[in-house]
Enzyme design. Sequence first.
Site, mmCIF file in Angstrom:
data_model
loop_
_atom_site.group_PDB
_atom_site.id
_atom_site.type_symbol
_atom_site.label_atom_id
_atom_site.label_comp_id
_atom_site.label_asym_id
_atom_site.label_seq_id
_atom_site.Cartn_x
_atom_site.Cartn_y
_atom_site.Cartn_z
ATOM 1 N N ASP A 178 8.369 15.283 1.353
ATOM 2 C CA ASP A 178 8.587 13.873 0.908
ATOM 3 C C ASP A 178 10.145 13.354 1.307
ATOM 4 O O ASP A 178 10.817 14.301 1.630
ATOM 5 C CB ASP A 178 8.448 13.646 -0.713
ATOM 6 C CG ASP A 178 7.904 12.265 -0.895
ATOM 7 O OD1 ASP A 178 6.808 12.087 -1.440
ATOM 8 O OD2 ASP A 178 8.727 11.342 -0.763
ATOM 9 N N HIS A 198 -17.071 -0.426 -5.094
ATOM 10 C CA HIS A 198 -16.903 -0.278 -6.674
ATOM 11 C C HIS A 198 -16.402 -1.396 -7.240
ATOM 12 O O HIS A 198 -16.464 -1.783 -8.230
ATOM 13 C CB HIS A 198 -15.859 0.814 -6.726
ATOM 14 C CG HIS A 198 -16.071 2.138 -6.200
ATOM 15 N ND1 HIS A 198 -17.544 2.763 -6.162
ATOM 16 C CD2 HIS A 198 -15.459 3.124 -5.638
ATOM 17 C CE1 HIS A 198 -17.555 3.655 -5.626
ATOM 18 N NE2 HIS A 198 -16.322 4.172 -5.259
ATOM 19 N N LYS A 233 -35.171 -17.266 -5.505
ATOM 20 C CA LYS A 233 -35.297 -18.441 -6.472
ATOM 21 C C LYS A 233 -34.527 -18.025 -7.681
ATOM 22 O O LYS A 233 -34.358 -18.742 -8.284
ATOM 23 C CB LYS A 233 -36.960 -18.031 -6.858
ATOM 24 C CG LYS A 233 -37.513 -19.269 -7.646
ATOM 25 C CD LYS A 233 -38.918 -18.925 -7.882
ATOM 26 C CE LYS A 233 -39.897 -17.805 -8.288
ATOM 27 N NZ LYS A 233 -39.568 -17.474 -9.862
ATOM 28 N N GLY A 292 -34.869 -12.793 1.211
ATOM 29 C CA GLY A 292 -35.878 -13.945 1.229
ATOM 30 C C GLY A 292 -37.114 -13.703 0.477
ATOM 31 O O GLY A 292 -37.064 -13.003 -0.507
ATOM 32 N N CYS A 349 -39.114 -14.035 -4.618
ATOM 33 C CA CYS A 349 -38.278 -13.813 -5.971
ATOM 34 C C CYS A 349 -36.750 -13.997 -5.860
ATOM 35 O O CYS A 349 -36.171 -14.666 -6.477
ATOM 36 C CB CYS A 349 -38.642 -12.261 -6.276
ATOM 37 S SG CYS A 349 -40.348 -12.002 -6.758
HETATM 38 N N1 LIG Z 1 -3.517 6.657 -5.565
HETATM 39 C C1 LIG Z 1 -4.943 7.008 -5.136
HETATM 40 O O1 LIG Z 1 -5.651 7.255 -6.051
HETATM 41 C C2 LIG Z 1 -5.290 7.055 -3.681
HETATM 42 C C3 LIG Z 1 -6.690 7.670 -3.564
HETATM 43 C C4 LIG Z 1 -7.207 7.505 -2.212
HETATM 44 C C5 LIG Z 1 -6.348 7.169 -1.042
HETATM 45 N N2 LIG Z 1 -5.091 6.744 -1.424
HETATM 46 C C6 LIG Z 1 -4.233 6.508 -0.228
HETATM 47 O O2 LIG Z 1 -3.329 7.431 -0.066
HETATM 48 C C7 LIG Z 1 -2.282 6.989 0.575
HETATM 49 C C8 LIG Z 1 -0.993 7.693 -0.486
HETATM 50 O O3 LIG Z 1 -1.249 6.962 -1.956
HETATM 51 P P1 LIG Z 1 -0.624 7.334 -3.154
HETATM 52 O O4 LIG Z 1 -1.090 6.648 -4.111
HETATM 53 O O5 LIG Z 1 -0.357 8.996 -3.193
HETATM 54 O O6 LIG Z 1 0.893 6.758 -2.633
HETATM 55 P P2 LIG Z 1 2.294 6.863 -3.456
HETATM 56 O O7 LIG Z 1 3.281 5.715 -2.876
HETATM 57 O O8 LIG Z 1 2.163 7.391 -4.932
HETATM 58 O O9 LIG Z 1 3.290 8.288 -2.672
HETATM 59 C C9 LIG Z 1 3.500 8.212 -1.255
HETATM 60 C C10 LIG Z 1 4.689 9.261 -0.851
HETATM 61 O O10 LIG Z 1 4.917 9.026 0.390
HETATM 62 C C11 LIG Z 1 6.180 9.356 0.397
HETATM 63 N N3 LIG Z 1 6.953 8.989 1.691
HETATM 64 C C12 LIG Z 1 7.052 7.692 2.662
HETATM 65 N N4 LIG Z 1 7.234 7.881 3.510
HETATM 66 C C13 LIG Z 1 7.273 9.260 3.887
HETATM 67 C C14 LIG Z 1 7.886 10.236 4.914
HETATM 68 N N5 LIG Z 1 8.365 9.286 6.117
HETATM 69 N N6 LIG Z 1 7.808 11.613 4.953
HETATM 70 C C15 LIG Z 1 7.661 12.012 3.813
HETATM 71 N N7 LIG Z 1 7.097 11.328 2.509
HETATM 72 C C16 LIG Z 1 7.076 9.947 2.718
HETATM 73 C C17 LIG Z 1 6.759 8.475 -0.624
HETATM 74 O O11 LIG Z 1 8.208 8.914 -0.612
HETATM 75 C C18 LIG Z 1 5.735 8.938 -1.667
HETATM 76 O O12 LIG Z 1 6.427 9.975 -2.566
HETATM 77 C C19 LIG Z 1 -2.230 5.560 0.483
HETATM 78 O O13 LIG Z 1 -2.614 5.143 1.719
HETATM 79 C C20 LIG Z 1 -3.335 5.249 -0.264
HETATM 80 O O14 LIG Z 1 -3.863 4.020 -0.215
HETATM 81 C C21 LIG Z 1 -4.683 6.754 -2.783
#
Ligand SMILES: NC(=O)c1ccc[n+]([C@@H]2O[C@H](COP(=O)([O-])OP(=O)(O)OC[C@H]3O[C@@H](n4cnc5c(N)ncnc54)[C@H](O)[C@@H]3O)[C@@H](O)[C@H]2O)c1
Length: 464
Positions: A51, A238, A292, A286, A289
């Site tokens: 991260d 959903h 309508k 269509g 049912c």
């Molecule tokens: N939260 C969910 O339940 C969920 C479910 C399915 C899919 N997603 C998708 O998964 C992805 C992540 O979601 P999330 O909720 O975990 O996001 P989040 O914002 O909680 O976490 C993203 C992380 O990525 C890190 N990050 C950003 N740029 C970076 C880089 N260049 N190198 C390393 N780390 C970096 C950020 O610091 C952060 O910790 C998104 O695209 C989201 O739409 C989320």
Amino acid sequence: MELRKFDQNDVQVVIPATQQKSRISIVGLGYVGAVSTACLASLGHQVIGVDIDQAKIDQIARGKSPIHEAMLGETLSKGVIDGLINATDDLVAAVQETDVTFVSVGTPTAADGGCDYTYIEQSARAMGVGLRQKDGFHVFAMRCSIPPGTTMRVMAKILEEMSGKKAGRDFGICFNPEFLREGVAIDDFHNPPKTVIGTSDFRTAEIMRRIYAPVDADPILTTVEVAETIKYVDNVWHATKVCFANEVGRLCKPLGVDSHAVMDIFTQDQKLNLSSYYLKPGFAYGGSCLPKEVRAVQHIAEGLGVSLPLIGNLDRSNREQIEEATRMARETGAKRVGILGLAFKPGTDDLRESPILEVMAELNARGIELKVHDTAVTKDTPLDGLKSYVQHGSQGLGQLAGSLKDMLCDDVAEVMDNVDAVIVCHSNDTYRHAVSDGPSIPVIDVVRLFDDVPQTAQVNGIGW
Ligand SMILES: NC(=O)c1ccc[n+]([C@@H]2O[C@H](COP(=O)([O-])OP(=O)(O)OC[C@H]3O[C@@H](n4cnc5c(N)ncnc54)[C@H](O)[C@@H]3O)[C@@H](O)[C@H]2O)c1
């Protein structure tokens, strides 16, 4: 390749390739990444979490959960104690030291309402540098929710540019959507609703399949783009269910009806209500049912002063599907159009609110000659049922009803040989043969006549 290790008694054991664990790096340690890190380590993989947020790196490295999620702290802690979890901000090194990289960086909403790719682009550049400096095959598994096409157009493109290597040959790309529900994510990981691996590369599919084998022996393999799309479609579905149920609640309350009693029964019907029935793109609804009763519910709601935007817009959505078929037929420039299948449903002679009648009315009003075939409708079929429908339909429908009998042909060939384009509304072998073996004229397919997406411009599907 075989791996040799020593067991507790210092006896050398050979681990077959099929049981070897991939070393995995996970980019982005948010909700998705933290759960993946913990769960993949719990399956015995070496995991490096990456991260840009030092606080998250420190927490993961100490086996502490950066978020509130049941069992996540315990699972992370065990992974760290077992020596399976490390965390770093060095993505280049993490790629070099692992075999597979899961990408779960944030994809916030951009200023224009679209998807912000900044974090994907940043991480792809670093991953590309790591890839350039390493030997051997590496898989990049995209897990972010992104518009279809983004994995290849954005991530794979940057990886190729930065590494000088070729996707599908030198490294693997897949889209592996994340379906875990927050709050029960660890449990969902071990009992997934489904596992989807989107890739066109067999080697990548095998590596991913092996990673998920302990929790899902039968993952769904598909293309990158279908896998990207299913994630969005699932969530829209959903959301649709939530809004639908809430509108049922808003309708029921002023009527003094218990909405939960209604939906308890509704959800018990797994043949028509909660099933794949009615869930394939095709033509407008269509019959006697659905139109309508949608109108009736909307009327009740209006009388109660209750706003039901979802239910109230079904008729509009349905009309747009009818208009789309009309547009597609007109776009062919045909002066004579054939209709294969007239009744709202195959195998019936019920023409009430059959949506193709509206398309025909519009084409007829524009002076387009129509020829019609239906396996269950003949010149002798009584058309009285049409009268009540005409009241709710377009103006041209009354005119059409008067001349419908003259348009009917007993023989499919009579239609095919005397038109410049055809709209197919029923799926059956007779019509499949007519289209495949008949004259080469434009075909508007509103029923998915063939299993595969049409490969020629001659056949134009309404939603495929
Ligand atoms: N939260 C969910 O339940 C969920 C479910 C399915 C899919 N997603 C998708 O998964 C992805 C992540 O979601 P999330 O909720 O975990 O996001 P989040 O914002 O909680 O976490 C993203 C992380 O990525 C890190 N990050 C950003 N740029 C970076 C880089 N260049 N190198 C390393 N780390 C970096 C950020 O610091 C952060 O910790 C998104 O695209 C989201 O739409 C989320």
